[in-house]
Design an enzyme around this catalytic site. Structure first.
Site, PDB file in Angstrom:
ATOM      1  N   CYS A  13       0.805  -1.213   0.000  1.00 60.23           N
ATOM      2  CA  CYS A  13       0.000   0.000   0.000  1.00 60.23           C
ATOM      3  C   CYS A  13       0.842   1.269   0.000  1.00 60.23           C
ATOM      4  CB  CYS A  13      -0.969  -0.031   1.170  1.00 60.23           C
ATOM      5  SG  CYS A  13      -2.059  -1.465   1.034  1.00 60.23           S
TER       6      CYS A  13
ATOM      7  N   HIS B 114      -2.003   8.460   5.798  1.00 60.39           N
ATOM      8  CA  HIS B 114      -2.344   7.157   5.213  1.00 60.39           C
ATOM      9  C   HIS B 114      -3.769   6.830   5.641  1.00 60.39           C
ATOM     10  CE1 HIS B 114      -1.651   3.374   3.319  1.00 60.39           C
ATOM     11  NE2 HIS B 114      -1.773   2.683   4.421  1.00 60.39           N
TER      12      HIS B 114
ATOM     13  N   GLU C 272      -0.283   5.411  13.190  1.00 65.16           N
ATOM     14  CA  GLU C 272       0.058   6.640  12.479  1.00 65.16           C
ATOM     15  C   GLU C 272       0.036   7.814  13.448  1.00 65.16           C
ATOM     16  OE1 GLU C 272      -2.109   7.306   8.849  1.00 65.16           O
ATOM     17  OE2 GLU C 272      -0.715   8.871   8.207  1.00 65.16           O
TER      18      GLU C 272
ATOM     19  N   LYS D 191      -8.970   8.735   2.210  1.00 67.47           N
ATOM     20  CA  LYS D 191      -9.579   7.394   2.130  1.00 67.47           C
ATOM     21  C   LYS D 191     -10.980   7.382   2.735  1.00 67.47           C
ATOM     22  CE  LYS D 191      -5.234   4.791   2.010  1.00 67.47           C
ATOM     23  NZ  LYS D 191      -4.200   5.799   2.393  1.00 67.47           N
TER      24      LYS D 191
ATOM     25  N   HIS E 127      -9.595   2.931   0.022  1.00 67.74           N
ATOM     26  CA  HIS E 127      -8.159   2.665  -0.029  1.00 67.74           C
ATOM     27  C   HIS E 127      -7.807   2.101  -1.414  1.00 67.74           C
ATOM     28  CE1 HIS E 127      -4.156   1.622   0.768  1.00 67.74           C
ATOM     29  NE2 HIS E 127      -4.273   0.921   1.875  1.00 67.74           N
TER      30      HIS E 127
ATOM     31  N   PHE F   4       1.459  -3.540   4.131  1.00 70.80           N
ATOM     32  CA  PHE F   4       1.813  -4.889   4.590  1.00 70.80           C
ATOM     33  C   PHE F   4       3.237  -5.201   4.173  1.00 70.80           C
ATOM     34  CE2 PHE F   4      -2.728  -6.917   4.500  1.00 70.80           C
ATOM     35  CZ  PHE F   4      -3.049  -6.200   5.632  1.00 70.80           C
TER      36      PHE F   4
END
Lengths: 393, 426
Positions: B176, B316, B327, B348, B353, B412
């Site tokens: 991502c 993010h 975050e 998002k 996302h 990830f």
């Protein structure tokens, strides 16, 4: 074009990790190559020919069983070879360096659970959701993700400076080395771990290449002796390299196996006969000064027409002794080019070229110690790459 | 002569063209209008049957037809659209002749279910279909197109040919964070002087049954299906996961010197890039936040600026309980007391996302924030999370003086990447 102010920083190869169909480890590979050994299996995946992985004890590089369970075969092979490369460079467990070490992995991925796929295909199409919800293992997803080979190397070996994964078959391996070298040469990286891995013993992978009729079938033959139709035999294996600036290596007392002088790449459109030969000729002129006696290690796949085009290039440079890796290792795809660079560095460090193994006559025996080896990596479908690897005097 | 190099003596890298497609629409104008109006692009999935699924909504791009559906084909089409818009805006090169390399963030490619089922039919069998049976019908030229389509390099191959980028195109995945990594590779190529321009594209068309189920099995997705438009709740106390979405972003990067010389309009500056890997866990961040903190610090160092200069963070902000908490830990550790004052919002909440595309899509939204001096909101923020005391620009866009934006991307596999974007060279 902006000017570059500084002279490029010299980059050394200080570690090699090899785990392939032939063996694991450097001495074992050298012996196998000198003995012209080939480990090929024509029955398990018949009619397809594959080069199966030599037996490895994964515990030696991936001590936690839990880690091994989180990976599919391609990730285990790669994580294993990455560990060998760090051992070879004398860096295993050196947290201070590993935590700022850059990593570029060339990866495929998508290793399927064949029984789950078969169960889905034998159920009515409308049962797709239900079957996948019930049958897919959560961990399988992570084993399929391309960037999770790098992720596993970070977890198992502690390489965490940066983590980049390139995809795109053979050329991903070329570009991984090209970018790692460019960063070191430009002074923005001191040390990098670069490599790739493939599990070639996979029916889902054989299927992808069977769509294009690329697989070698029925009988094994050395790579330049596969007739007009050609074909490649998928190989299992992994090659990783530790590359670092000369100053960084010297500061920690590391010895060079070889110098990585240049890596160049292009992608010809391959519309007309001769495009690949022309692309290779162009790359050859961009490598830097070459001696007459430089050797060539090629990852020529066996697929046609690209292998014939590359053979034409090699015949035009017949004064350079050639070795083709696919005869012994099969086609390791993303790992093709890292493997070639690894064998070049190994040869230079041993002041010898390994034995010729080619009935077609392209490979010729030589006793001359090479001080330059050009590595060629042409993709079976797209992309051409070359590297110049040199002995450190 | 104007200054064309940054404090470190490197060529300044500017943006001269941008293109974007998301579930909100195609193009910068449409996206920006809806983004600042707080609209959601999340809807109930109609592309495939949703019976039995735990999550039944996504930010699909349904206005780009792909029949029969293929995630790889959709991703390619979205990349085409975004790239056309970016190159047209930049006015660079000639048609089909882009004067620089391509860096493409793309989802890992795999053979999909429709072709797999087509092969199963070709076996002529109804039962006992296995890979041996599939392999027997795979060759002979009947399915050659699937080799071309499902190579990992296929989308880059297509873009390189269509837009005439130079050299060997790089396809990359940092999960991502991929979109940010593509931009970083472009910035590095220009800073090294390898090229005066680079085309950085990120695309994702991944909403298919298997991809959705895979994320679902990792318990990563929101299951608030009843009101899809409110499902994505970054930083809110009742957030329960991210919402998968599709989209693409494309940026034309140039050296400031080359862009100025050809009289191009400068849309913004990529002042800094940073990355740091996390080896704590395959899907979770290190609980001490050190990799995220290190990533942000490396990015600030690379840009040569201090936290005081950052006046907006494009988060993010996925809306998973874990990401948003981590975050916040990263931001608060680096920004100290300023963390409560700097606006932090998550696109998002509206577009979902976009996975491999997110870093580039959000870099473009960050640049539009600089251009319009208006911060897009975090929508669906009804219940504050007391453990995340950030100014998330709740629910309504806000006019603000913004000169410097930080955009974060995490993924990830321990992937962390951040970008710093400015209106003017710093």
């Amino acid at each position: 074009m902006a000017d570059t102010n500084a002279k490029p920083v010299e980059a050394w190869i200080t570690g090699i990790g090899l785990a392939t169909s032939l063996a694991e480890g450097l001495d074992e590979h050298w012996d196998a190559l000198q003995q012209r050994r080939v480990n090929v299996d024509t029955t398990t995946f018949a009619p397809y020919v594959v080069h199966p992985l030599a037996p490895l004890s994964f515990d030696k590089q991936i001590p936690k069983k839990g880690d091994q369970r989180q990976m599919e075969a391609w990730q285990r092979i790669g994580t294993y070879a990455a560990g060998l490369a760090l051992d070879s460079a004398g860096l295993k467990g050196n947290t201070d360096i590993l935590k700022r070490m850059d990593m570029i992995v060339a990866a495929g991925g998508g290793e399927r659970d064949l029984s789950v796929d078969a169960a889905v295909l034998n159920a009515p199409p409308e049962a797709l959701n239900e079957r996948l919800m019930n049958d897919l293992r959560p961990t399988l997803f992570l084993a399929q993700l391309s960037n999770l080979l790098a992720g596993n190397i970070a977890i198992v070996h502690g390489v965490t400076g940066s983590s980049r994964t390139f995809m795109g078959e053979e050329e991903a391996g070329v570009d991984a080395l090209r970018i790692a070298l460019a960063r070191i040469a430009g002074g923005t990286s001191d040390i990098a771990l670069v490599g790739a891995a493939q599990n070639g013993e996979r029916k889902d992978l054989l299927m992808l290449y069977e769509f294009g009729d690329f697989n070698l079938k029925d009988d094994y033959a050395p790579v330049f002796a596969r007739g007009p139709k050609g074909g490649f035999a998928l190989g299992s294996g992994s090659a990783f390299l530790v590359i670092e600036s000369k100053a960084h290596a010297e500061a920690r007392g590391a010895k060079p196996l070889a110098r990585l002088t240049s890596v160049v790449a292009d992608m010809s459109r391959r519309r007309s006969a001769g495009d690949v030969t022309a692309s290779l000729e162009k790359l050859w002129t961009k490598l830097g000064p070459l001696h007459d006696g430089s050797a060539i290690i090629t990852g020529a796949t066996g697929a046609e027409p690209v292998t014939a085009e590359e053979a034409a290039f090699l015949r035009a440079h017949a004064d350079h002794p050639v070795r083709a890796t696919a005869t012994a290792f099969g086609h390791v795809m993303e790992a093709q080019f890292p493997l070639g660079v690894a064998l070049a560095a190994l040869s230079l460090s041993r002041r010898a070229l390994f034995a010729a193994n080619d009935p077609s006559g392209l490979e010729i025996e030589t006793t001359k110690a090479p001080d330059q080896i050009v590595v060629i990596g042409a993709g079976h479908w797209r992309g051409e790459g070359m590297a110049l690897v040199e002995a450190v005097a | 002569m104007s200054v064309t190099r940054d404090k470190m003596g490197r060529p300044i890298v500017v943006v001269t063209g941008m293109g974007v497609v998301t579930s909100l629409g195609a193009g910068k104008t449409d996206n920006w209008t809806k983004l600042t109006a707080g609209e959601s692009g999340i809807r109930t999935i109609t592309r495939f049957p949703i019976d039995g699924l735990k999550t039944t909504m996504a930010g699909t791009v349904d206005f780009v037809p792909v029949e029969p559906f293929s995630s790889t084909v959709l991703g390619e089409k979205l990349a085409d659209l975004a790239t056309e818009e970016a190159i047209a805006q930049a006015g660079i090169g000639a048609k089909g002749d882009f004067p620089g390399p391509l860096f493409l963030a793309v989802a890992p490619v795999e053979l999909e279910w429709l072709p797999r089922q087509e092969l199963a039919r070709a076996t002529g069998a109804n039962t006992a279909i296995d890979y041996d049976a599939l392999l027997r019908v795979s060759g002979g030229g009947q399915f050659t197109q699937y080799h071309r389509r499902f190579l990992f390099g296929s989308v880059a191959d297509h873009l390189a040919e269509t837009f005439g980028t130079k050299g060997s195109p790089i396809s990359l995945s940092t999960a991502c964070a991929s979109g940010a990594s593509a931009i970083q590779l472009g910035v590095e190529a220009i800073r090294r002087g390898e090229s005066d321009a680079a085309l950085c594209v990120a695309t994702d068309g991944s909403v298919n049954a298997e991809a959705l189920i895979r994320f679902s099995l990792l318990s990563a997705l929101s299951t608030q299906n009843d009101a899809p438009q409110t499902a994505s709740k970054p930083f809110a106390k009742n957030r329960d996961g991210f919402v998968m979405a599709e989209g693409a972003g494309a940026l034309v990067l140039e050296s400031f010197e080359a862009a100025t010389a050809r009289g191009a309009k400068i849309l913004g500056v990529i002042a800094g890039c940073g990355e740091l890997a996390d080896n704590f866990h395959r899907t979770r961040s290190s609980p001490d936040g050190k990799p995220i903190i290190g990533c942000i610090n490396k990015t600030l160092d690379d840009a040569g600026i201090s936290v005081e200069q950052i006046d907006y963070i494009n988060a993010h902000g996925t809306g998973t309980p874990e990401n948003d908490k981590m975050e916040y830990l990263g931001i608060s550790s680096v920004f100290g007391e300023r963390a409560a004052k700097v606006p932090v919002s998550s696109n998002k909440s509206m577009v979902g996302h976009t996975l491999s595309a997110a870093g580039a899509v959000e870099a473009i939204f960050s640049l539009l924030t600089l251009e319009h001096q208006r911060i897009p909101p975090t929508i669906n923020y009804e219940i504050a999370d007391p453990s995340i005391p950030l100014d998330v620009v709740p629910n309504t866009a806000r006019d603000a003086k913004v000169t410097t934006v930080m955009s974060n991307s995490f993924g990830f596999g321990g992937q962390n990447a951040s970008l710093i974007l400015t209106r003017e060279p710093v």
